[in-house]
Design a protein around this motif. Sequence first.
Motif, PDB file in Angstrom:
ATOM      1  N   GLU A  52       0.930  -1.171  -0.033  1.00  0.00           N
ATOM      2  CA  GLU A  52       0.100  -0.027   0.006  1.00  0.00           C
ATOM      3  C   GLU A  52       0.828   1.435  -0.183  1.00  0.00           C
ATOM      4  O   GLU A  52       1.515   1.588   0.955  1.00  0.00           O
ATOM      5  CB  GLU A  52      -0.971   0.003   1.267  1.00  0.00           C
ATOM      6  CG  GLU A  52      -2.074   1.135   1.294  1.00  0.00           C
ATOM      7  CD  GLU A  52      -2.863   1.173   0.057  1.00  0.00           C
ATOM      8  OE1 GLU A  52      -2.611   2.261  -0.572  1.00  0.00           O
ATOM      9  OE2 GLU A  52      -3.510   0.447  -0.217  1.00  0.00           O
ATOM     10  N   THR A  53       0.455   2.123  -0.906  1.00  0.00           N
ATOM     11  CA  THR A  53       1.428   3.301  -1.026  1.00  0.00           C
ATOM     12  C   THR A  53       0.693   4.638  -0.403  1.00  0.00           C
ATOM     13  O   THR A  53       1.639   5.359  -0.105  1.00  0.00           O
ATOM     14  CB  THR A  53       1.815   3.664  -2.465  1.00  0.00           C
ATOM     15  OG1 THR A  53       0.692   3.746  -3.095  1.00  0.00           O
ATOM     16  CG2 THR A  53       2.680   2.400  -3.251  1.00  0.00           C
ATOM     17  N   SER A  54      -0.445   4.551  -0.309  1.00  0.00           N
ATOM     18  CA  SER A  54      -1.014   5.635   0.458  1.00  0.00           C
ATOM     19  C   SER A  54      -1.034   5.727   1.916  1.00  0.00           C
ATOM     20  O   SER A  54      -1.237   4.737   2.505  1.00  0.00           O
ATOM     21  CB  SER A  54      -2.561   5.405   0.191  1.00  0.00           C
ATOM     22  OG  SER A  54      -3.402   6.383   0.780  1.00  0.00           O
ATOM     23  N   LYS A  55      -0.459   6.821   2.382  1.00  0.00           N
ATOM     24  CA  LYS A  55      -0.293   7.121   3.629  1.00  0.00           C
ATOM     25  C   LYS A  55      -1.536   7.133   4.517  1.00  0.00           C
ATOM     26  O   LYS A  55      -1.939   6.466   5.540  1.00  0.00           O
ATOM     27  CB  LYS A  55       0.567   8.438   3.966  1.00  0.00           C
ATOM     28  CG  LYS A  55       1.825   8.264   3.521  1.00  0.00           C
ATOM     29  CD  LYS A  55       2.730   9.544   4.251  1.00  0.00           C
ATOM     30  CE  LYS A  55       2.629  10.574   3.191  1.00  0.00           C
ATOM     31  NZ  LYS A  55       3.370  11.949   3.528  1.00  0.00           N
ATOM     32  N   MET A  56      -2.600   7.745   3.798  1.00  0.00           N
ATOM     33  CA  MET A  56      -3.884   7.876   4.349  1.00  0.00           C
ATOM     34  C   MET A  56      -4.681   6.461   4.522  1.00  0.00           C
ATOM     35  O   MET A  56      -5.127   6.222   5.605  1.00  0.00           O
ATOM     36  CB  MET A  56      -4.809   8.626   3.400  1.00  0.00           C
ATOM     37  CG  MET A  56      -4.545  10.136   3.422  1.00  0.00           C
ATOM     38  SD  MET A  56      -5.702  11.229   2.482  1.00  0.00           S
ATOM     39  CE  MET A  56      -7.037  10.756   2.825  1.00  0.00           C
TER      40      MET A  56
END
Length: 154
Positions: free
Chosen positions: A125-129
């Motif tokens: 997963e690349t999304s920090k959110m």
Amino acid sequence: MMRFLLLFSRQGKLRLQKWFTPLTDREKKKVIRDMMLLVLSRPPRSCNFLQWRDLKIVYKRYASLYFCAGLEEQDNELLALEVLHRYVELLDKYFGNVCELDIIFNFEKAYYILDEFLMGGEVLETSKMTVGAAMEEADLLQETMDEYMNKPAY
């Protein structure tokens, strides 16, 4: 593919280890010792990439911690450096300016963040959110379980 990820202090204390390929305990200890000797003995202004055996070693120092990754020969070193930086950003977001003590006393959270971010040595997963939302859900579940377990059973 990343083979391992190690976090260790400037004093040579291992703080976190994640292995993505199976190794015996003896081999793991040898790799850890070799990584610490290699990385800690390098001058501060030297390159963050090393060749060791059949692996590329990428490391970066943040405050008093070294983040060290072992990569296969065909992997991109700059991308691995970005992966290490993203992990530090995720830790910073969760802990608020992460430090070595956060890793020591909340190692299970550091492992959980790593597991939400990497799987099998590849970026999951690349999304920090998205990773932050998963952490919030896990914290909420833990609080709910703590409240449930502390209620009297009569």
